[in-house]
Write a protein that holds these residues in place. Structure first.
Motif, PDB file in Angstrom:
ATOM      1  N   MET A 176     -13.504  12.743 -11.291  1.00 53.49           N
ATOM      2  CA  MET A 176     -13.842  11.439 -11.874  1.00 53.49           C
ATOM      3  C   MET A 176     -13.975  11.483 -13.395  1.00 53.49           C
ATOM      4  O   MET A 176     -13.834  10.473 -14.065  1.00 53.49           O
ATOM      5  N   PHE A 177     -14.214  12.662 -13.962  1.00 54.79           N
ATOM      6  CA  PHE A 177     -14.349  12.796 -15.413  1.00 54.79           C
ATOM      7  C   PHE A 177     -13.005  13.111 -16.091  1.00 54.79           C
ATOM      8  O   PHE A 177     -12.899  13.033 -17.307  1.00 54.79           O
ATOM      9  N   LEU A 178     -12.001  13.493 -15.292  1.00 54.37           N
ATOM     10  CA  LEU A 178     -10.715  13.912 -15.865  1.00 54.37           C
ATOM     11  C   LEU A 178      -9.577  12.929 -15.631  1.00 54.37           C
ATOM     12  O   LEU A 178      -8.442  13.199 -16.028  1.00 54.37           O
ATOM     13  N   ILE A 179      -9.851  11.804 -15.014  1.00 51.41           N
ATOM     14  CA  ILE A 179      -8.800  10.818 -14.750  1.00 51.41           C
ATOM     15  C   ILE A 179      -8.151  10.400 -16.067  1.00 51.41           C
ATOM     16  O   ILE A 179      -8.831  10.012 -17.010  1.00 51.41           O
ATOM     17  N   GLY A 180      -6.836  10.528 -16.131  1.00 59.26           N
ATOM     18  CA  GLY A 180      -6.085  10.129 -17.312  1.00 59.26           C
ATOM     19  C   GLY A 180      -6.012  11.176 -18.413  1.00 59.26           C
ATOM     20  O   GLY A 180      -5.408  10.951 -19.450  1.00 59.26           O
ATOM     21  N   THR A 181      -6.611  12.342 -18.190  1.00 57.27           N
ATOM     22  CA  THR A 181      -6.634  13.395 -19.213  1.00 57.27           C
ATOM     23  C   THR A 181      -5.272  14.076 -19.333  1.00 57.27           C
ATOM     24  O   THR A 181      -4.577  14.265 -18.343  1.00 57.27           O
ATOM     25  N   GLU A 182      -4.909  14.438 -20.544  1.00 59.28           N
ATOM     26  CA  GLU A 182      -3.696  15.212 -20.803  1.00 59.28           C
ATOM     27  C   GLU A 182      -4.107  16.625 -21.213  1.00 59.28           C
ATOM     28  O   GLU A 182      -4.899  16.808 -22.126  1.00 59.28           O
ATOM     29  N   MET A 183      -3.562  17.604 -20.519  1.00 57.90           N
ATOM     30  CA  MET A 183      -3.806  19.010 -20.857  1.00 57.90           C
ATOM     31  C   MET A 183      -2.646  19.482 -21.714  1.00 57.90           C
ATOM     32  O   MET A 183      -1.489  19.346 -21.341  1.00 57.90           O
ATOM     33  N   ASP A 184      -2.958  20.032 -22.894  1.00 53.97           N
ATOM     34  CA  ASP A 184      -1.930  20.493 -23.814  1.00 53.97           C
ATOM     35  C   ASP A 184      -2.271  21.912 -24.259  1.00 53.97           C
ATOM     36  O   ASP A 184      -3.379  22.397 -24.047  1.00 53.97           O
ATOM     37  N   PHE A 185      -1.302  22.583 -24.868  1.00 54.73           N
ATOM     38  CA  PHE A 185      -1.518  23.901 -25.449  1.00 54.73           C
ATOM     39  C   PHE A 185      -1.027  23.832 -26.875  1.00 54.73           C
ATOM     40  O   PHE A 185       0.115  23.459 -27.124  1.00 54.73           O
ATOM     41  N   VAL A 186      -1.918  24.151 -27.820  1.00 56.94           N
ATOM     42  CA  VAL A 186      -1.549  24.061 -29.231  1.00 56.94           C
ATOM     43  C   VAL A 186      -1.671  25.414 -29.909  1.00 56.94           C
ATOM     44  O   VAL A 186      -2.550  26.207 -29.586  1.00 56.94           O
ATOM     45  N   SER A 187      -0.757  25.647 -30.821  1.00 56.59           N
ATOM     46  CA  SER A 187      -0.767  26.867 -31.634  1.00 56.59           C
ATOM     47  C   SER A 187      -0.752  26.457 -33.094  1.00 56.59           C
ATOM     48  O   SER A 187       0.013  25.585 -33.493  1.00 56.59           O
ATOM     49  N   ASN A 188      -1.620  27.093 -33.881  1.00 55.49           N
ATOM     50  CA  ASN A 188      -1.615  26.850 -35.325  1.00 55.49           C
ATOM     51  C   ASN A 188      -2.063  28.125 -36.030  1.00 55.49           C
ATOM     52  O   ASN A 188      -2.246  29.165 -35.385  1.00 55.49           O
ATOM     53  N   GLU A 189      -2.236  28.049 -37.340  1.00 54.20           N
ATOM     54  CA  GLU A 189      -2.579  29.255 -38.108  1.00 54.20           C
ATOM     55  C   GLU A 189      -3.944  29.829 -37.737  1.00 54.20           C
ATOM     56  O   GLU A 189      -4.211  31.000 -37.965  1.00 54.20           O
ATOM     57  N   ALA A 215       0.833  -1.208   0.000  1.00 47.46           N
ATOM     58  CA  ALA A 215       0.000   0.000   0.000  1.00 47.46           C
ATOM     59  C   ALA A 215       0.865   1.255   0.000  1.00 47.46           C
ATOM     60  O   ALA A 215       0.579   2.220  -0.706  1.00 47.46           O
ATOM     61  N   ASN A 216       1.948   1.247   0.771  1.00 44.42           N
ATOM     62  CA  ASN A 216       2.840   2.411   0.812  1.00 44.42           C
ATOM     63  C   ASN A 216       3.547   2.615  -0.511  1.00 44.42           C
ATOM     64  O   ASN A 216       3.716   3.735  -0.967  1.00 44.42           O
ATOM     65  N   MET A 217       3.964   1.506  -1.161  1.00 48.58           N
ATOM     66  CA  MET A 217       4.610   1.638  -2.461  1.00 48.58           C
ATOM     67  C   MET A 217       3.629   2.185  -3.495  1.00 48.58           C
ATOM     68  O   MET A 217       3.975   3.009  -4.312  1.00 48.58           O
ATOM     69  N   ALA A 218       2.385   1.724  -3.431  1.00 51.61           N
ATOM     70  CA  ALA A 218       1.375   2.200  -4.381  1.00 51.61           C
ATOM     71  C   ALA A 218       1.111   3.680  -4.171  1.00 51.61           C
ATOM     72  O   ALA A 218       0.994   4.446  -5.120  1.00 51.61           O
ATOM     73  N   ALA A 219       1.035   4.100  -2.916  1.00 49.61           N
ATOM     74  CA  ALA A 219       0.779   5.518  -2.625  1.00 49.61           C
ATOM     75  C   ALA A 219       1.959   6.377  -3.064  1.00 49.61           C
ATOM     76  O   ALA A 219       1.780   7.461  -3.607  1.00 49.61           O
ATOM     77  N   ALA A 220       3.167   5.884  -2.863  1.00 47.84           N
ATOM     78  CA  ALA A 220       4.350   6.658  -3.236  1.00 47.84           C
ATOM     79  C   ALA A 220       4.449   6.818  -4.749  1.00 47.84           C
ATOM     80  O   ALA A 220       4.902   7.839  -5.244  1.00 47.84           O
ATOM     81  N   GLY A 221       4.004   5.809  -5.486  1.00 45.72           N
ATOM     82  CA  GLY A 221       4.093   5.867  -6.938  1.00 45.72           C
ATOM     83  C   GLY A 221       2.770   6.221  -7.596  1.00 45.72           C
ATOM     84  O   GLY A 221       2.599   5.996  -8.779  1.00 45.72           O
ATOM     85  N   ALA A 222       1.837   6.731  -6.818  1.00 45.98           N
ATOM     86  CA  ALA A 222       0.508   7.041  -7.352  1.00 45.98           C
ATOM     87  C   ALA A 222       0.608   8.062  -8.485  1.00 45.98           C
ATOM     88  O   ALA A 222       1.353   9.024  -8.398  1.00 45.98           O
ATOM     89  N   LYS A 223      -0.172   7.812  -9.517  1.00 51.74           N
ATOM     90  CA  LYS A 223      -0.179   8.723 -10.657  1.00 51.74           C
ATOM     91  C   LYS A 223      -1.078   9.911 -10.349  1.00 51.74           C
ATOM     92  O   LYS A 223      -2.022   9.804  -9.594  1.00 51.74           O
ATOM     93  N   GLN A 224      -0.776  11.019 -10.989  1.00 56.61           N
ATOM     94  CA  GLN A 224      -1.610  12.189 -10.844  1.00 56.61           C
ATOM     95  C   GLN A 224      -2.901  11.985 -11.632  1.00 56.61           C
ATOM     96  O   GLN A 224      -2.937  11.221 -12.588  1.00 56.61           O
ATOM     97  N   ILE A 225      -3.938  12.702 -11.251  1.00 63.09           N
ATOM     98  CA  ILE A 225      -5.244  12.597 -11.894  1.00 63.09           C
ATOM     99  C   ILE A 225      -5.130  12.872 -13.392  1.00 63.09           C
ATOM    100  O   ILE A 225      -5.722  12.190 -14.212  1.00 63.09           O
ATOM    101  N   MET A 226      -4.389  13.908 -13.746  1.00 66.15           N
ATOM    102  CA  MET A 226      -4.196  14.256 -15.152  1.00 66.15           C
ATOM    103  C   MET A 226      -2.769  14.711 -15.356  1.00 66.15           C
ATOM    104  O   MET A 226      -2.050  14.960 -14.395  1.00 66.15           O
ATOM    105  N   SER A 227      -2.360  14.806 -16.601  1.00 64.65           N
ATOM    106  CA  SER A 227      -1.005  15.270 -16.897  1.00 64.65           C
ATOM    107  C   SER A 227      -1.065  16.598 -17.642  1.00 64.65           C
ATOM    108  O   SER A 227      -2.076  16.938 -18.256  1.00 64.65           O
TER     109      SER A 227
END
Length: 132
Positions: free
Chosen positions: A95-108, A14-26
């Motif tokens: 609960m709706f954002l678990i695993g979501t990646e936030m990015d910033f994009v620029s285009n024309e 349990a301690n190892m899992a908590a120490a390596g816990a992933k963040q909700i989103m990246s």
């Protein structure tokens, strides 16, 4: 003795899992850089980061919200991005954002934050709202 050994092994796991816990989103480096610029231009010293949430809106149900924040509420999740940037995920959106990646994009066409959400089941044609 057997119960104590099992308990010790379970606590260790349990301690190892908590120490390596992933963040909700990246948060990508590009998004963190843009958030850093936005926060640096902010004159309010009480601002601690950016709050990300959801609201009922649009033709497909939900849309993302972003705003400056000066606090972390109970049950909010804090995501640590590059450059020490804090992204506070609103507790009602977690609960709706678990695993979501936030990015910033620029285009024309323009610049925008994009949320790559593996939980979405569909989105409207303009991409401004989604459902899960």
């Amino acid at each position: 003795f057997l119960h104590t050994n099992h308990l010790a092994r379970w606590l260790s796991t349990a301690n190892m899992a908590a120490a390596g816990a992933k963040q909700i989103m990246s948060v990508t480096a590009t998004a963190a850089q843009r958030l850093g610029k936005l926060l640096a231009s902010r004159s309010d010293p009480s601002t601690i980061g950016i709050r990300v949430g959801l609201r009922q809106r649009g033709c497909n149900g939900m849309s993302y919200t972003m705003d400056y924040t000066d606090k972390v509420n109970k049950f909010d999740e804090v995501v640590k991005a590059d450059n020490g940037i804090k992204v506070v995920v609103d507790s009602k959106a977690v609960m709706f954002l678990i695993g979501t990646e936030m990015d910033f994009v620029s285009n024309e066409v323009g610049n925008e934050f994009v949320f790559n959400n593996p939980n979405k089941k569909g989105e409207c044609g303009c991409g401004q709202s989604f459902n899960v």
